[in-house]
Design a protein around this motif. Structure first.
Motif, PDB file in Angstrom:
ATOM      1  N   ARG A  91     -20.747 -23.358   1.534  1.00 16.42           N
ATOM      2  CA  ARG A  91     -22.037 -24.160   1.305  1.00 16.42           C
ATOM      3  C   ARG A  91     -22.113 -25.637   2.095  1.00 16.42           C
ATOM      4  O   ARG A  91     -22.899 -25.948   2.530  1.00 16.42           O
TER       5      ARG A  91
ATOM      6  N   LYS B 161     -24.622 -26.853   4.517  1.00 14.28           N
ATOM      7  CA  LYS B 161     -25.572 -28.173   4.384  1.00 14.28           C
ATOM      8  C   LYS B 161     -25.363 -29.137   5.533  1.00 14.28           C
ATOM      9  O   LYS B 161     -26.417 -29.566   6.129  1.00 14.28           O
TER      10      LYS B 161
ATOM     11  N   MET C 245     -27.746 -27.596   8.366  1.00 16.31           N
ATOM     12  CA  MET C 245     -29.085 -27.476   8.225  1.00 16.31           C
ATOM     13  C   MET C 245     -29.633 -28.945   8.056  1.00 16.31           C
ATOM     14  O   MET C 245     -31.022 -29.013   8.095  1.00 16.31           O
ATOM     15  N   ALA C 246     -28.741 -29.866   8.210  1.00 17.92           N
ATOM     16  CA  ALA C 246     -29.372 -31.153   7.993  1.00 17.92           C
ATOM     17  C   ALA C 246     -30.343 -31.502   9.049  1.00 17.92           C
ATOM     18  O   ALA C 246     -30.180 -30.965  10.405  1.00 17.92           O
ATOM     19  N   ARG C 247     -31.469 -32.159   8.693  1.00 18.18           N
ATOM     20  CA  ARG C 247     -32.588 -32.339   9.741  1.00 18.18           C
ATOM     21  C   ARG C 247     -32.488 -33.728  10.433  1.00 18.18           C
ATOM     22  O   ARG C 247     -31.980 -34.718   9.808  1.00 18.18           O
TER      23      ARG C 247
ATOM     24  N   GLY D  50     -40.655 -25.647  10.890  1.00 17.04           N
ATOM     25  CA  GLY D  50     -40.610 -26.972  10.283  1.00 17.04           C
ATOM     26  C   GLY D  50     -38.964 -27.679  10.383  1.00 17.04           C
ATOM     27  O   GLY D  50     -38.959 -28.494   9.536  1.00 17.04           O
ATOM     28  N   THR D  51     -38.412 -27.020  11.096  1.00 12.91           N
ATOM     29  CA  THR D  51     -36.935 -27.500  11.560  1.00 12.91           C
ATOM     30  C   THR D  51     -36.537 -28.335  12.594  1.00 12.91           C
ATOM     31  O   THR D  51     -35.612 -28.900  12.680  1.00 12.91           O
TER      32      THR D  51
ATOM     33  N   PRO E 251     -32.529 -19.190   9.211  1.00 12.69           N
ATOM     34  CA  PRO E 251     -33.618 -19.995  10.156  1.00 12.69           C
ATOM     35  C   PRO E 251     -33.864 -21.378   9.569  1.00 12.69           C
ATOM     36  O   PRO E 251     -34.592 -22.071  10.291  1.00 12.69           O
ATOM     37  N   MET E 252     -33.118 -21.721   8.634  1.00 12.39           N
ATOM     38  CA  MET E 252     -32.954 -23.170   8.237  1.00 12.39           C
ATOM     39  C   MET E 252     -32.455 -24.105   9.101  1.00 12.39           C
ATOM     40  O   MET E 252     -32.463 -25.400   9.036  1.00 12.39           O
TER      41      MET E 252
ATOM     42  N   LEU F 252     -32.289 -25.790   1.125  1.00 14.06           N
ATOM     43  CA  LEU F 252     -31.763 -27.175   1.496  1.00 14.06           C
ATOM     44  C   LEU F 252     -32.548 -28.039   0.608  1.00 14.06           C
ATOM     45  O   LEU F 252     -33.850 -28.179   0.496  1.00 14.06           O
TER      46      LEU F 252
ATOM     47  N   MET G 264     -33.867 -31.758   0.022  1.00 10.42           N
ATOM     48  CA  MET G 264     -33.906 -33.138   0.946  1.00 10.42           C
ATOM     49  C   MET G 264     -34.973 -34.025   0.192  1.00 10.42           C
ATOM     50  O   MET G 264     -36.021 -33.761  -0.112  1.00 10.42           O
TER      51      MET G 264
ATOM     52  N   GLU H  68     -36.348 -26.519   0.143  1.00 10.95           N
ATOM     53  CA  GLU H  68     -36.623 -25.656   1.161  1.00 10.95           C
ATOM     54  C   GLU H  68     -36.149 -24.328   1.040  1.00 10.95           C
ATOM     55  O   GLU H  68     -34.896 -24.098   0.897  1.00 10.95           O
ATOM     56  N   CYS H  69     -36.849 -23.317   0.986  1.00 11.45           N
ATOM     57  CA  CYS H  69     -36.550 -22.004   0.833  1.00 11.45           C
ATOM     58  C   CYS H  69     -35.702 -21.614   2.058  1.00 11.45           C
ATOM     59  O   CYS H  69     -36.154 -21.842   3.160  1.00 11.45           O
ATOM     60  N   PRO H  70     -34.847 -20.789   1.926  1.00  8.13           N
ATOM     61  CA  PRO H  70     -33.857 -20.456   3.106  1.00  8.13           C
ATOM     62  C   PRO H  70     -34.401 -19.498   4.078  1.00  8.13           C
ATOM     63  O   PRO H  70     -34.042 -19.197   5.123  1.00  8.13           O
ATOM     64  N   LYS H  71     -35.441 -18.578   3.735  1.00 10.22           N
ATOM     65  CA  LYS H  71     -36.020 -17.599   4.288  1.00 10.22           C
ATOM     66  C   LYS H  71     -36.987 -18.165   5.019  1.00 10.22           C
ATOM     67  O   LYS H  71     -37.217 -17.796   6.425  1.00 10.22           O
TER      68      LYS H  71
ATOM     69  N   ASN I 247     -38.610 -21.476   5.049  1.00  6.21           N
ATOM     70  CA  ASN I 247     -38.829 -22.873   5.137  1.00  6.21           C
ATOM     71  C   ASN I 247     -40.010 -23.282   4.311  1.00  6.21           C
ATOM     72  O   ASN I 247     -40.612 -24.501   4.631  1.00  6.21           O
TER      73      ASN I 247
ATOM     74  N   ARG J  41     -45.245 -26.952   1.161  1.00 11.95           N
ATOM     75  CA  ARG J  41     -45.360 -26.489   2.643  1.00 11.95           C
ATOM     76  C   ARG J  41     -45.454 -25.050   2.660  1.00 11.95           C
ATOM     77  O   ARG J  41     -44.723 -24.404   2.159  1.00 11.95           O
TER      78      ARG J  41
END
Lengths: 361, 104
Positions: free
Chosen positions: A33, A37, A40-42, A99-100, A287-288, B56, B58, B63-66, B68, B80
């Motif tokens: 995890r 994380k 996945m950080a933006r 949105g990533t 996908p995230m 995730l 934020m 945010e859903c992992p599949k 977004n 969203r």
């Protein structure tokens, strides 16, 4: 297996729902995890940098192309502009749709809308189409974004390098959407609350193309179309070249992205245009994770994935013969070996999903 | 009859993160916000049958992992696309080092 029916309203899609193949739980490599994380950080910085470079180059190339028009000296600048318009817009549409790309939502939305227009995809419709592609990747009758159907239509694939099938499909659909909202097929994956938006977007696109055509007639020149519209054709080749490799020749109707997606090492320019979507197994599995973190994700999970193709050329050498075999035998697919460190494919599960298909050795 | 159930210890969840909590055949997501508060929602995304625990956090968004999709986990509001339906939320309280949620 009987002949595939790719219609979203057809029997294959219904069967996928009945058998639990649709909306199934897919295989994921175990990643701690804490590591996930971090991946996945933006961040806004990488995408702002890339967007400034992209739009800056587009403005520069188009300006030089216009200045040199109609000289042949303008051709290289149009070709460069076209690839950024007709191919880089595909990856920007994709990443910003997830949105990533940016941390800041309005930046994702702004680039998404611009890219959707350039790549000729209704921004309201395709957001939902791509969600379905991730839910049911290459599930026949469920995934609306299957690029290579079986048996492969080679003439159509080759024409796609010039954007021809997409453009031919786009304009009638745009007018239909502008007049009456989503089509019957689109209504299977676009929620009703968004139907009005689909229509509004189509009206805006129609107005922009109409204005461009009027300008071209007024100038008695195709120059306005060289800037808006035509680059979707003369610059499409790169996104088709990379896009076909995403899933081409691999399995369908499975729920393990290692079986139906392909990771290919690419040169830095292609990776800029493609925004790292060459790490396609990784993208589908997680996908995230933003595009700029995909190389790190690849390093994290490559022990559990088939070896990536070493180049675009090598990947085509693998894919193209497989597509040719699918002409005669639709159930043929490439099955890549996993390294010894990987968790094996679920043979029992995928045999059920594939019926009596015989995988390639 | 609603009842308070111990879900986890306060230090089981990092700040700006979540964990999964299953109870009596139902699944929940328990959040630790960046400002130190705890929240609870239904465990699965309202768009498709995907658990949010791999998603995730934020700020106050999950945010859903599949696909977004995003929710405000304090209110459950869908923020969203592709999520359109709000997420169910549950009352949370802390007692000492323990986090409790009120379940139906």
């Amino acid at each position: 297996m009987s002949k595939r029916d790719y219609s979203l309203l057809g029997p294959d899609g219904a069967r996928a729902v009945e058998t639990g193949l649709a909306a199934a739980e897919w295989y994921h490599t175990d990643v701690p995890r804490k590591v996930m994380k971090e991946l996945m950080a933006r961040s806004d910085a990488p995408a702002i940098r890339d967007t400034v470079i992209l739009y800056g180059c587009m403005v520069a190339f188009a300006a030089i192309g216009v200045a040199l028009w109609p000289s042949w000296w303008s051709v290289p600048f149009w070709l460069a502009y076209g690839v950024l318009y007709g191919s880089a817009s595909d990856s920007r549409w994709h990443e910003c749709g997830h949105g990533t790309a940016f941390k800041t939502p309005w930046m994702n939305n702004a680039v998404y809308e611009i890219a959707s227009f350039m790549i000729m995809r209704n921004s309201a419709t395709w957001r939902w189409s791509h969600a379905r592609h991730h839910t049911d990747t290459y599930i026949v009758g469920r995934d609306p974004e299957i690029a290579i159907m079986r048996p492969p239509a080679f003439a159509k694939l080759i024409l796609a390098f010039f954007g021809i099938p997409d453009v031919i499909a786009f304009f009638p659909r745009m007018v239909t959407n502008a007049l009456s909202g989503p089509t019957a097929e689109e209504r299977t994956f676009v929620p009703q609350s968004e139907w009005g938006k689909v229509q509004r977007v189509a009206i805006i696109y129609t107005a922009i193309y109409a204005a461009t055509l009027v300008l071209a007639f007024a100038m008695q020149s195709i120059l306005p179309l060289m800037v808006i519209g035509l680059p979707r054709m003369y610059g499409a080749w790169h996104h088709i070249m990379t896009g076909l490799l995403q899933h081409g020749g691999l399995a369908d109707n499975v729920i393990d992205h290692r079986l139906n997606s392909r990771t290919v090492y690419m040169n830095p320019i292609s990776r800029f245009i493609y925004w790292n979507m060459n790490y396609h197994v990784e993208h589908h599995m997680f996908p995230m994770v933003p595009y700029h973190a995909l190389p790190r994700l690849h390093d994290t999970i490559k022990h559990d994935l088939p070896a990536p193709n070493r180049s675009i050329a090598e990947a085509f050498r693998e894919m193209w013969p497989a597509l040719k075999r699918q002409l005669a035998y639709e159930d043929f697919f490439l099955r890549r070996d996993l390294p010894a460190t990987a968790k094996p494919y679920r043979e029992d599960f995928h045999k059920a999903a594939l019926g009596e298909a015989i995988p390639a050795e | 009859m609603p009842q308070w159930i111990r879900a986890c210890a306060t230090d089981d969840i990092d700040e700006e993160d979540l964990i999964r909590f299953d109870h009596a055949g139902a699944t929940y997501a328990i959040y630790h916000s960046p400002d130190g508060q705890f929240f609870a929602t239904a465990g699965k995304c309202t768009h498709e049958d995907v658990h949010l625990c791999d998603g995730l956090v934020m700020g106050h968004l999950i945010e859903c992992p599949k696909h977004n999709g995003q929710f405000d986990y304090r209110t459950g509001e869908a923020k969203r696309a592709p999520v359109c339906v709000n997420l169910k939320t549950y009352p949370v309280k802390t007692e000492g080092d323990d986090v409790f949620i009120e379940v139906p």
